[in-house]
Design a protein around this motif. Structure first.
Motif, PDB file in Angstrom:
ATOM      1  N   GLN A  71       0.835  -1.190   0.000  1.00 22.07           N
ATOM      2  CA  GLN A  71       0.000   0.000   0.000  1.00 22.07           C
ATOM      3  C   GLN A  71       0.882   1.257   0.000  1.00 22.07           C
ATOM      4  N   ASP A  72       0.266   2.421   0.162  1.00 21.12           N
ATOM      5  CA  ASP A  72       1.006   3.681   0.125  1.00 21.12           C
ATOM      6  C   ASP A  72       1.319   4.160   1.537  1.00 21.12           C
ATOM      7  N   TRP A  73       2.482   4.787   1.698  1.00 16.66           N
ATOM      8  CA  TRP A  73       2.799   5.409   2.981  1.00 16.66           C
ATOM      9  C   TRP A  73       3.729   6.587   2.752  1.00 16.66           C
ATOM     10  N   TRP A  74       3.625   7.563   3.647  1.00 12.39           N
ATOM     11  CA  TRP A  74       4.535   8.705   3.628  1.00 12.39           C
ATOM     12  C   TRP A  74       5.382   8.634   4.888  1.00 12.39           C
ATOM     13  N   GLY A  75       6.705   8.668   4.714  1.00  9.78           N
ATOM     14  CA  GLY A  75       7.623   8.621   5.839  1.00  9.78           C
ATOM     15  C   GLY A  75       8.084  10.017   6.218  1.00  9.78           C
ATOM     16  N   ILE A  76       7.874  10.361   7.478  1.00 15.21           N
ATOM     17  CA  ILE A  76       8.238  11.674   8.005  1.00 15.21           C
ATOM     18  C   ILE A  76       9.539  11.547   8.784  1.00 15.21           C
ATOM     19  N   GLY A  77      10.463  12.498   8.590  1.00 20.14           N
ATOM     20  CA  GLY A  77      11.665  12.527   9.415  1.00 20.14           C
ATOM     21  C   GLY A  77      12.929  12.179   8.659  1.00 20.14           C
ATOM     22  N   PRO A  78      14.089  12.401   9.290  1.00 17.19           N
ATOM     23  CA  PRO A  78      15.378  12.128   8.649  1.00 17.19           C
ATOM     24  C   PRO A  78      15.513  10.657   8.247  1.00 17.19           C
ATOM     25  N   GLY A  79      15.881  10.423   6.998  1.00 14.55           N
ATOM     26  CA  GLY A  79      16.106   9.065   6.515  1.00 14.55           C
ATOM     27  C   GLY A  79      14.849   8.267   6.248  1.00 14.55           C
ATOM     28  N   ALA A  80      13.674   8.833   6.478  1.00 18.09           N
ATOM     29  CA  ALA A  80      12.435   8.081   6.285  1.00 18.09           C
ATOM     30  C   ALA A  80      12.178   7.837   4.802  1.00 18.09           C
ATOM     31  N   HIS A  81      11.581   6.687   4.507  1.00 15.97           N
ATOM     32  CA  HIS A  81      11.237   6.302   3.144  1.00 15.97           C
ATOM     33  C   HIS A  81       9.725   6.403   2.942  1.00 15.97           C
ATOM     34  N   SER A  82       9.338   6.688   1.708  1.00 12.97           N
ATOM     35  CA  SER A  82       7.927   6.814   1.349  1.00 12.97           C
ATOM     36  C   SER A  82       7.658   6.013   0.085  1.00 12.97           C
ATOM     37  N   HIS A  83       6.357   5.748  -0.170  1.00 13.46           N
ATOM     38  CA  HIS A  83       5.987   4.953  -1.339  1.00 13.46           C
ATOM     39  C   HIS A  83       4.588   5.361  -1.792  1.00 13.46           C
ATOM     40  N   SER A  84       4.451   5.585  -3.097  1.00 11.92           N
ATOM     41  CA  SER A  84       3.144   5.860  -3.682  1.00 11.92           C
ATOM     42  C   SER A  84       3.020   5.098  -4.990  1.00 11.92           C
ATOM     43  N   ASP A  85       2.403   3.934  -4.914  1.00  7.81           N
ATOM     44  CA  ASP A  85       2.075   3.111  -6.078  1.00  7.81           C
ATOM     45  C   ASP A  85       3.225   2.978  -7.071  1.00  7.81           C
ATOM     46  N   GLY A  86       4.354   2.495  -6.558  1.00  3.01           N
ATOM     47  CA  GLY A  86       5.478   2.204  -7.434  1.00  3.01           C
ATOM     48  C   GLY A  86       6.524   3.294  -7.510  1.00  3.01           C
ATOM     49  N   VAL A  87       6.296   4.417  -6.864  1.00  2.00           N
ATOM     50  CA  VAL A  87       7.321   5.471  -6.764  1.00  2.00           C
ATOM     51  C   VAL A  87       7.784   5.524  -5.314  1.00  2.00           C
ATOM     52  N   ARG A  88       9.097   5.399  -5.108  1.00  2.33           N
ATOM     53  CA  ARG A  88       9.670   5.436  -3.766  1.00  2.33           C
ATOM     54  C   ARG A  88      10.628   6.611  -3.662  1.00  2.33           C
ATOM     55  N   TRP A  89      10.675   7.207  -2.486  1.00  7.86           N
ATOM     56  CA  TRP A  89      11.656   8.268  -2.245  1.00  7.86           C
ATOM     57  C   TRP A  89      12.096   8.223  -0.800  1.00  7.86           C
ATOM     58  N   TRP A  90      13.234   8.867  -0.525  1.00 11.96           N
ATOM     59  CA  TRP A  90      13.801   8.794   0.809  1.00 11.96           C
ATOM     60  C   TRP A  90      14.396  10.138   1.189  1.00 11.96           C
ATOM     61  N   ASN A  91      14.264  10.446   2.485  1.00  7.56           N
ATOM     62  CA  ASN A  91      14.704  11.736   3.002  1.00  7.56           C
ATOM     63  C   ASN A  91      16.192  11.745   3.314  1.00  7.56           C
ATOM     64  N   ILE A  92      16.747  12.939   3.344  1.00  8.15           N
ATOM     65  CA  ILE A  92      18.129  13.118   3.765  1.00  8.15           C
ATOM     66  C   ILE A  92      18.297  12.564   5.177  1.00  8.15           C
ATOM     67  N   LYS A  93      19.457  11.969   5.455  1.00 10.02           N
ATOM     68  CA  LYS A  93      19.596  11.188   6.684  1.00 10.02           C
ATOM     69  C   LYS A  93      19.809  12.021   7.942  1.00 10.02           C
ATOM     70  N   HIS A  94      20.648  13.014   7.881  1.00 10.92           N
ATOM     71  CA  HIS A  94      21.017  13.697   9.120  1.00 10.92           C
ATOM     72  C   HIS A  94      19.953  14.718   9.525  1.00 10.92           C
ATOM     73  N   PRO A  95      19.650  14.811  10.809  1.00 15.13           N
ATOM     74  CA  PRO A  95      18.603  15.736  11.252  1.00 15.13           C
ATOM     75  C   PRO A  95      18.876  17.204  10.937  1.00 15.13           C
ATOM     76  N   LEU A  96      20.156  17.624  10.847  1.00 16.06           N
ATOM     77  CA  LEU A  96      20.415  19.045  10.636  1.00 16.06           C
ATOM     78  C   LEU A  96      19.986  19.512   9.241  1.00 16.06           C
ATOM     79  N   PRO A  97      20.463  18.890   8.152  1.00 14.58           N
ATOM     80  CA  PRO A  97      19.967  19.334   6.840  1.00 14.58           C
ATOM     81  C   PRO A  97      18.478  19.053   6.651  1.00 14.58           C
ATOM     82  N   TYR A  98      17.984  18.005   7.301  1.00 16.00           N
ATOM     83  CA  TYR A  98      16.538  17.762   7.265  1.00 16.00           C
ATOM     84  C   TYR A  98      15.797  18.976   7.814  1.00 16.00           C
ATOM     85  N   THR A  99      16.253  19.443   8.973  1.00 14.78           N
ATOM     86  CA  THR A  99      15.627  20.595   9.608  1.00 14.78           C
ATOM     87  C   THR A  99      15.670  21.820   8.694  1.00 14.78           C
TER      88      THR A  99
END
Length: 414
Positions: free
Chosen positions: A298-326
């Motif tokens: 199914q679909d999910w949105w990942g919030i936060g540093p390094g979190a991964h998300s997925h929307s029907d076959g498209v995946r993306w991932w956040n920058i890992k360190h909290p500082l640039p994330y912020t």
């Protein structure tokens, strides 16, 4: 810590292709909130987590709930811009790291932002992972009042020398106490265990299982210890300071866990997860709906540093360190740094790999010809259930659960 996947650069505005939301009305949407803070980093852990002395200047736990809430609002704006229909959240999961290092009211404020931005579906599951040393009775009172429905406790083991190898620092006696506090607020409870730690005897493992069962929880997860490259435990094994993990020992412990859990009324619903009728809820209601959403693609949105998300076959991932994330979320930009669009072959492989792990199984009609041809041999080997196959579904037998990876390879003709 894990390296991030290779992929295409993610757009700074987070824009999603229209195809990724074209079927959104037919798919559930979940929210994962990553809390990347830990008091101590465990030697086996490969997650994107940080102790305060690893974070450096410019990052504060005190501000994290506001930054995460900003990404929740951003997520809704991106989905709206892509043309996705409004969807109330099927589930919300606060993981980490150690979410309960944050004050419960800050977790509650993030959940309130999710509710405000998306809404919660009727009966939506809301889970918080908890360290038994970082909670009080008031923690669960606040969480229950905010709409949290279940708590997952990282127990790992009840045996001190096993916890020492894992570098888990919690006090074993605090686990049943914390579980009791959560149940007193009407929350569902899950206990997470790890088996196969070097130096753990079968008697040690049985003691941990007995301790977990004595807590009267409604859900148990039991995972084999996996040694990830880059962890302290992996380095200790390379140097010969800690013995290697023994697959036969892990198989014996899995079999023991399944037998003891079944005798206590637990039913397996995924290879490493069991639930039971308890506290006015059925075994099905006590499953982890959030994790099932992953296994069901199914679909999910990942919030936060390094979190991964997925929307029907498209995946993306956040920058890992909290500082640039912020910095990115405060600038109103996407914190994502990479993205990939899965091709049909990759989606099929993942469909088989994930679907075969759950008790409801894989519809045989979704298998490619080479997969359907493999079914008869897997039944003959005792790894797939024959009666289930006659009704059109590939379901692992008890023996097949021990061989889930081998079953997957045969279904994929690898």
């Amino acid at each position: 810590m894990p390296t991030q996947p290779e992929g295409d650069p993610a757009p700074r505005d987070g824009a999603l292709p229209a195809a990724s939301v074209a079927r959104a009305a037919e798919r559930t949407l979940s929210l994962y909130v990553h809390v990347p803070f830990c008091a101590v980093r465990c030697g086996y852990c490969d997650f994107n987590t940080y102790t305060m002395d690893q974070l450096g200047d410019g990052v504060s736990r005190d501000d994290y709930h506001r930054d995460a809430a900003a990404e929740v609002r951003f997520a809704r704006s991106v989905l709206d811009a892509a043309g996705a229909p409004p969807r109330a959240l099927h589930s919300v999961f606060f993981g980490g790291g150690t979410p309960t290092l944050l004050p419960a009211r800050e977790l509650a404020s993030m959940l309130e932002q999710a509710r405000e931005s998306f809404g919660l579906a009727s009966g939506a599951e809301v889970t918080v992972e908890a360290n038994p040393d970082s909670v009080t009775p008031e923690t669960f009172e606040v969480l229950a009042g905010a709409g949290v429905t279940r708590v997952s406790f990282g127990m790992q083991s009840a045996v001190p020398h096993v916890l020492a190898v894992l570098e888990r620092t919690h006090t074993p006696a605090n686990v049943p106490r914390a579980v009791g506090w959560a149940k007193a607020q009407g929350l569902g409870t899950s206990v997470d265990l790890i088996y196969g730690t070097p130096g753990e005897s079968v008697a040690d493992w049985e003691a941990s299982l007995d301790a977990a069962l004595a807590m009267d929880s409604d859900h148990v997860s039991a995972y084999s210890l996996i040694i990830e490259d880059g962890t302290k435990l992996a380095a200790q094994m390379r140097r010969g300071e800690v013995p290697l993990v023994d697959p036969d020992d892990q198989a014996e412990k899995y079999t023991l866990a399944d037998a003891k859990l079944a005798s206590a009324g637990f039913q397996w619903y995924e290879v490493s997860n069991w639930s039971r009728d308890a506290h006015g809820r059925t075994a099905r209601q006590n499953r982890s709906e959030h994790n099932l959403a992953y296994w069901r693609d199914q679909d999910w949105w990942g919030i936060g540093p390094g979190a991964h998300s997925h929307s029907d076959g498209v995946r993306w991932w956040n920058i890992k360190h909290p500082l640039p994330y912020t910095h990115r979320v405060r600038a109103g930009e996407s914190p994502a740094v990479g993205r990939e669009t899965l091709d049909a072959d990759t989606r099929y492989v993942e469909h088989v790999m994930l679907g075969i792990r759950i008790r409801e199984g894989l519809p045989l009609a979704t298998l490619r010809p080479e997969g359907r041809r493999a079914v008869a041999g897997l039944i003959a080997d005792g790894w797939l259930d024959g009666p289930a196959a006659l009704t059109g579904t590939a379901v692992l037998t008890d023996a097949g659960r021990l061989m889930a990876d081998a079953v997957t390879r045969r279904l994929l003709n690898w």
